[in-house]
Design an enzyme around this catalytic site. Structure first.
Site, PDB file in Angstrom:
ATOM      1  N   SER A   8     -10.538  -7.626  25.380  1.00  0.00           N
ATOM      2  CA  SER A   8     -10.466  -8.979  25.541  1.00  0.00           C
ATOM      3  C   SER A   8      -9.613  -9.735  24.856  1.00  0.00           C
ATOM      4  O   SER A   8      -9.865  -9.794  23.460  1.00  0.00           O
ATOM      5  CB  SER A   8     -11.739  -9.710  25.641  1.00  0.00           C
ATOM      6  OG  SER A   8     -11.676 -10.868  25.446  1.00  0.00           O
ATOM      7  N   HIS A  33      -8.007  -7.934  29.424  1.00  0.00           N
ATOM      8  CA  HIS A  33      -9.100  -9.099  30.017  1.00  0.00           C
ATOM      9  C   HIS A  33      -8.686 -10.287  29.361  1.00  0.00           C
ATOM     10  O   HIS A  33      -8.520 -10.566  28.183  1.00  0.00           O
ATOM     11  CB  HIS A  33     -10.459  -8.641  29.677  1.00  0.00           C
ATOM     12  CG  HIS A  33     -11.594  -9.545  30.130  1.00  0.00           C
ATOM     13  ND1 HIS A  33     -11.815  -9.020  31.291  1.00  0.00           N
ATOM     14  CD2 HIS A  33     -12.145 -10.247  29.662  1.00  0.00           C
ATOM     15  CE1 HIS A  33     -13.126  -9.974  31.670  1.00  0.00           C
ATOM     16  NE2 HIS A  33     -13.059 -10.682  30.578  1.00  0.00           N
ATOM     17  N   ASP A  35      -9.854 -14.253  29.038  1.00  0.00           N
ATOM     18  CA  ASP A  35     -10.975 -15.190  29.211  1.00  0.00           C
ATOM     19  C   ASP A  35     -10.676 -16.414  29.185  1.00  0.00           C
ATOM     20  O   ASP A  35     -10.095 -17.027  28.187  1.00  0.00           O
ATOM     21  CB  ASP A  35     -11.962 -14.843  28.024  1.00  0.00           C
ATOM     22  CG  ASP A  35     -12.735 -13.584  28.274  1.00  0.00           C
ATOM     23  OD1 ASP A  35     -13.237 -13.447  29.408  1.00  0.00           O
ATOM     24  OD2 ASP A  35     -12.646 -12.675  27.261  1.00  0.00           O
ATOM     25  N   MET A  37     -11.444 -20.434  29.887  1.00  0.00           N
ATOM     26  CA  MET A  37     -12.523 -21.346  29.758  1.00  0.00           C
ATOM     27  C   MET A  37     -12.063 -22.863  29.835  1.00  0.00           C
ATOM     28  O   MET A  37     -11.187 -23.276  29.377  1.00  0.00           O
ATOM     29  CB  MET A  37     -13.248 -21.085  28.379  1.00  0.00           C
ATOM     30  CG  MET A  37     -13.624 -19.782  28.207  1.00  0.00           C
ATOM     31  SD  MET A  37     -14.435 -19.522  26.524  1.00  0.00           S
ATOM     32  CE  MET A  37     -14.785 -17.609  26.317  1.00  0.00           C
ATOM     33  N   HIS A  66     -10.606 -13.469  33.906  1.00  0.00           N
ATOM     34  CA  HIS A  66     -11.782 -13.844  34.203  1.00  0.00           C
ATOM     35  C   HIS A  66     -11.830 -15.483  34.025  1.00  0.00           C
ATOM     36  O   HIS A  66     -11.955 -15.947  32.785  1.00  0.00           O
ATOM     37  CB  HIS A  66     -12.720 -13.078  32.964  1.00  0.00           C
ATOM     38  CG  HIS A  66     -14.240 -13.606  32.948  1.00  0.00           C
ATOM     39  ND1 HIS A  66     -15.020 -13.250  31.757  1.00  0.00           N
ATOM     40  CD2 HIS A  66     -15.178 -14.141  33.706  1.00  0.00           C
ATOM     41  CE1 HIS A  66     -16.160 -13.591  31.984  1.00  0.00           C
ATOM     42  NE2 HIS A  66     -16.372 -14.345  33.172  1.00  0.00           N
ATOM     43  N   MET A  68     -13.695 -18.677  33.770  1.00  0.00           N
ATOM     44  CA  MET A  68     -15.090 -19.229  33.231  1.00  0.00           C
ATOM     45  C   MET A  68     -14.600 -20.711  33.612  1.00  0.00           C
ATOM     46  O   MET A  68     -14.645 -21.521  32.796  1.00  0.00           O
ATOM     47  CB  MET A  68     -15.357 -18.950  32.022  1.00  0.00           C
ATOM     48  CG  MET A  68     -16.041 -17.532  31.930  1.00  0.00           C
ATOM     49  SD  MET A  68     -16.216 -17.018  30.335  1.00  0.00           S
ATOM     50  CE  MET A  68     -14.499 -16.247  30.241  1.00  0.00           C
ATOM     51  N   MET A 137     -22.361  -9.921  33.209  1.00  0.00           N
ATOM     52  CA  MET A 137     -22.176 -10.481  31.916  1.00  0.00           C
ATOM     53  C   MET A 137     -23.266  -9.700  31.128  1.00  0.00           C
ATOM     54  O   MET A 137     -24.482  -9.971  31.440  1.00  0.00           O
ATOM     55  CB  MET A 137     -22.169 -12.073  31.872  1.00  0.00           C
ATOM     56  CG  MET A 137     -20.834 -12.671  32.402  1.00  0.00           C
ATOM     57  SD  MET A 137     -19.395 -12.183  31.776  1.00  0.00           S
ATOM     58  CE  MET A 137     -19.634 -12.893  30.019  1.00  0.00           C
ATOM     59  N   GLY A 142     -18.868 -17.808  27.381  1.00  0.00           N
ATOM     60  CA  GLY A 142     -18.170 -18.936  26.330  1.00  0.00           C
ATOM     61  C   GLY A 142     -17.831 -18.386  25.038  1.00  0.00           C
ATOM     62  O   GLY A 142     -16.945 -19.348  24.555  1.00  0.00           O
ATOM     63  N   PHE A 143     -18.126 -17.187  24.488  1.00  0.00           N
ATOM     64  CA  PHE A 143     -17.761 -17.183  23.192  1.00  0.00           C
ATOM     65  C   PHE A 143     -17.867 -15.523  22.935  1.00  0.00           C
ATOM     66  O   PHE A 143     -18.704 -14.934  23.425  1.00  0.00           O
ATOM     67  CB  PHE A 143     -18.830 -17.609  21.922  1.00  0.00           C
ATOM     68  CG  PHE A 143     -19.064 -19.082  22.074  1.00  0.00           C
ATOM     69  CD1 PHE A 143     -17.901 -19.938  21.503  1.00  0.00           C
ATOM     70  CD2 PHE A 143     -19.846 -19.726  22.936  1.00  0.00           C
ATOM     71  CE1 PHE A 143     -18.231 -21.398  21.419  1.00  0.00           C
ATOM     72  CE2 PHE A 143     -20.158 -21.169  22.988  1.00  0.00           C
ATOM     73  CZ  PHE A 143     -19.226 -21.861  22.318  1.00  0.00           C
ATOM     74  N   GLY A 144     -16.667 -15.192  22.216  1.00  0.00           N
ATOM     75  CA  GLY A 144     -16.720 -13.591  21.851  1.00  0.00           C
ATOM     76  C   GLY A 144     -17.688 -13.249  20.578  1.00  0.00           C
ATOM     77  O   GLY A 144     -18.207 -14.313  19.909  1.00  0.00           O
ATOM     78  N   ASP A 175     -19.334  -7.051  30.519  1.00  0.00           N
ATOM     79  CA  ASP A 175     -18.343  -7.939  29.414  1.00  0.00           C
ATOM     80  C   ASP A 175     -19.573  -8.482  28.456  1.00  0.00           C
ATOM     81  O   ASP A 175     -20.138  -9.520  28.839  1.00  0.00           O
ATOM     82  CB  ASP A 175     -17.920  -8.860  30.516  1.00  0.00           C
ATOM     83  CG  ASP A 175     -16.687  -9.777  29.712  1.00  0.00           C
ATOM     84  OD1 ASP A 175     -16.601  -9.562  28.417  1.00  0.00           O
ATOM     85  OD2 ASP A 175     -16.345 -10.875  30.335  1.00  0.00           O
ATOM     86  N   GLY A 176     -19.298  -8.362  27.328  1.00  0.00           N
ATOM     87  CA  GLY A 176     -19.765  -9.143  26.235  1.00  0.00           C
ATOM     88  C   GLY A 176     -20.552  -8.079  25.437  1.00  0.00           C
ATOM     89  O   GLY A 176     -21.631  -7.473  25.918  1.00  0.00           O
ATOM     90  N   GLY A 197     -14.013  -7.417  23.200  1.00  0.00           N
ATOM     91  CA  GLY A 197     -12.982  -8.135  22.479  1.00  0.00           C
ATOM     92  C   GLY A 197     -13.091  -7.784  21.004  1.00  0.00           C
ATOM     93  O   GLY A 197     -12.202  -7.218  20.683  1.00  0.00           O
ATOM     94  N   SER A 198     -14.308  -8.372  20.464  1.00  0.00           N
ATOM     95  CA  SER A 198     -14.240  -8.099  18.876  1.00  0.00           C
ATOM     96  C   SER A 198     -14.463  -6.779  18.604  1.00  0.00           C
ATOM     97  O   SER A 198     -13.896  -6.248  17.084  1.00  0.00           O
ATOM     98  CB  SER A 198     -15.533  -8.871  18.335  1.00  0.00           C
ATOM     99  OG  SER A 198     -16.530  -9.004  19.248  1.00  0.00           O
TER     100      SER A 198
HETATM  101  C1  DX5 Z   1     -17.302 -14.132  27.050  1.00  0.00           C
HETATM  102  C2  DX5 Z   1     -16.045 -13.442  27.377  1.00  0.00           C
HETATM  103  C3  DX5 Z   1     -16.107 -11.931  27.133  1.00  0.00           C
HETATM  104  C4  DX5 Z   1     -15.974 -11.791  25.405  1.00  0.00           C
HETATM  105  C5  DX5 Z   1     -15.833 -10.556  25.033  1.00  0.00           C
HETATM  106  O1  DX5 Z   1     -17.470 -15.323  27.454  1.00  0.00           O
HETATM  107  O2  DX5 Z   1     -16.259 -13.396  28.864  1.00  0.00           O
HETATM  108  O3  DX5 Z   1     -14.864 -11.408  27.841  1.00  0.00           O
HETATM  109  O4  DX5 Z   1     -15.158 -12.694  25.012  1.00  0.00           O
HETATM  110  O5  DX5 Z   1     -15.761 -10.589  23.777  1.00  0.00           O
HETATM  111  P1  DX5 Z   1     -17.169  -9.627  22.676  1.00  0.00           P
HETATM  112  O6  DX5 Z   1     -16.558  -8.327  23.151  1.00  0.00           O
HETATM  113  O7  DX5 Z   1     -16.474  -9.950  21.252  1.00  0.00           O
HETATM  114  O8  DX5 Z   1     -18.343  -9.957  23.218  1.00  0.00           O
HETATM  115 ZN    ZN Z   2     -14.674 -11.953  29.949  1.00  0.00          ZN
END
Ligand code: DX5
Ligand code: ZN
Length: 220
Positions: A8, A33, A35, A37, A66, A68, A137, A142-144, A175-176, A197-198
């Protein structure tokens, strides 16, 4: 179905997107991916159409988008024009998910339907025949960088069984909070596309992180 890893971009260095994208592409990523928002459906804003367009020439990776967004159907065409290969929308915001999925398909993109941790997996069932991917999910969107919610894994299992029963092979994306530590449980439950992501961009060695999430059983 082989496991695919979708880093991500949300956790990349936004001042060095091209560099970071090339690193994960070379490091074995299968998809990128994205994201998106809107500050309405989720309490955060990330990036949008101009960024997707700007990074399109940097990579051959498929853009797994994705959305959102509170009204994703209004942005299907602009994301197609910017270079998206697939678009996933949230079931929670679509009164008629089938219509939005057909809209995405009509523009020659793959379509995905997503559910939040609190949304029952059965919401996806009427649409399985027309889905290119189903996204579950494992954090609130909303947040990584949030912690993985293992209680969504039974939903992945239920969905995988439902697909099996119907003779469908819909890729299941999770995802997440996905990390090398919980990736095996995700794969065992039936997830075939793991978004991270992270755990990827926060790692010193991103290629090693991608391999670790993919799991030893799928390395050739
Ligand atoms: C959350 C996103 C995810 C997220 C993944 O809203 O849809 O894709 O950023 O990041 P990590 O792996 O850090 O949770
Ligand atoms: Zn995502």
């Amino acid at each position: 179905m082989t496991t695919q890893i979708a880093p991500s971009l949300l956790s990349a260095d936004f001042a060095n997107l091209e560099r970071d994208i090339r690193v994960v592409e070379k490091g074995g990523a299968d998809l990128l991916h994205l994201d998106v928002m809107d500050g309405h459906y989720v309490p955060n804003i990330s990036f949008g159409i101009p960024v997707v367009k700007s990074i399109r020439p940097c990579t051959r990776l498929k853009f797994d988008t994705h959305l959102m967004l509170a009204r994703p159907w209004e942005f299907v065409e602009p994301f197609k024009a910017a270079g998206s290969d697939s678009i996933t929308v949230h079931a929670e915001v679509c009164e008629d998910p089938g219509a939005v999925l057909r809209q995405i398909r009509s523009l020659d993109m793959e379509c995905g339907l997503c559910i939040n941790p609190s949304t029952p997996v059965e919401v996806l069932f009427p649409h399985l025949e027309e889905l290119d991917l189903a996204l579950i999910m494992s954090v609130e969107p909303g947040f990584g960088g949030q912690s993985f919610q293992p209680d969504v894994l039974p939903k992945v299992e239920t969905l995988a069984l439902q697909c099996l029963d119907r003779g469908l092979s819909v890729p299941i994306q999770i995802d997440g909070g996905v990390t090398p530590d919980n990736a095996a449980a995700c794969r065992r439950a039936g997830a075939t596309i793991l978004v991270a992501g992270s755990a990827v961009f926060g790692a010193a060695d991103r290629a090693a992180a991608i391999s670790a999430i993919r799991g030893a059983d799928t390395i050739a």
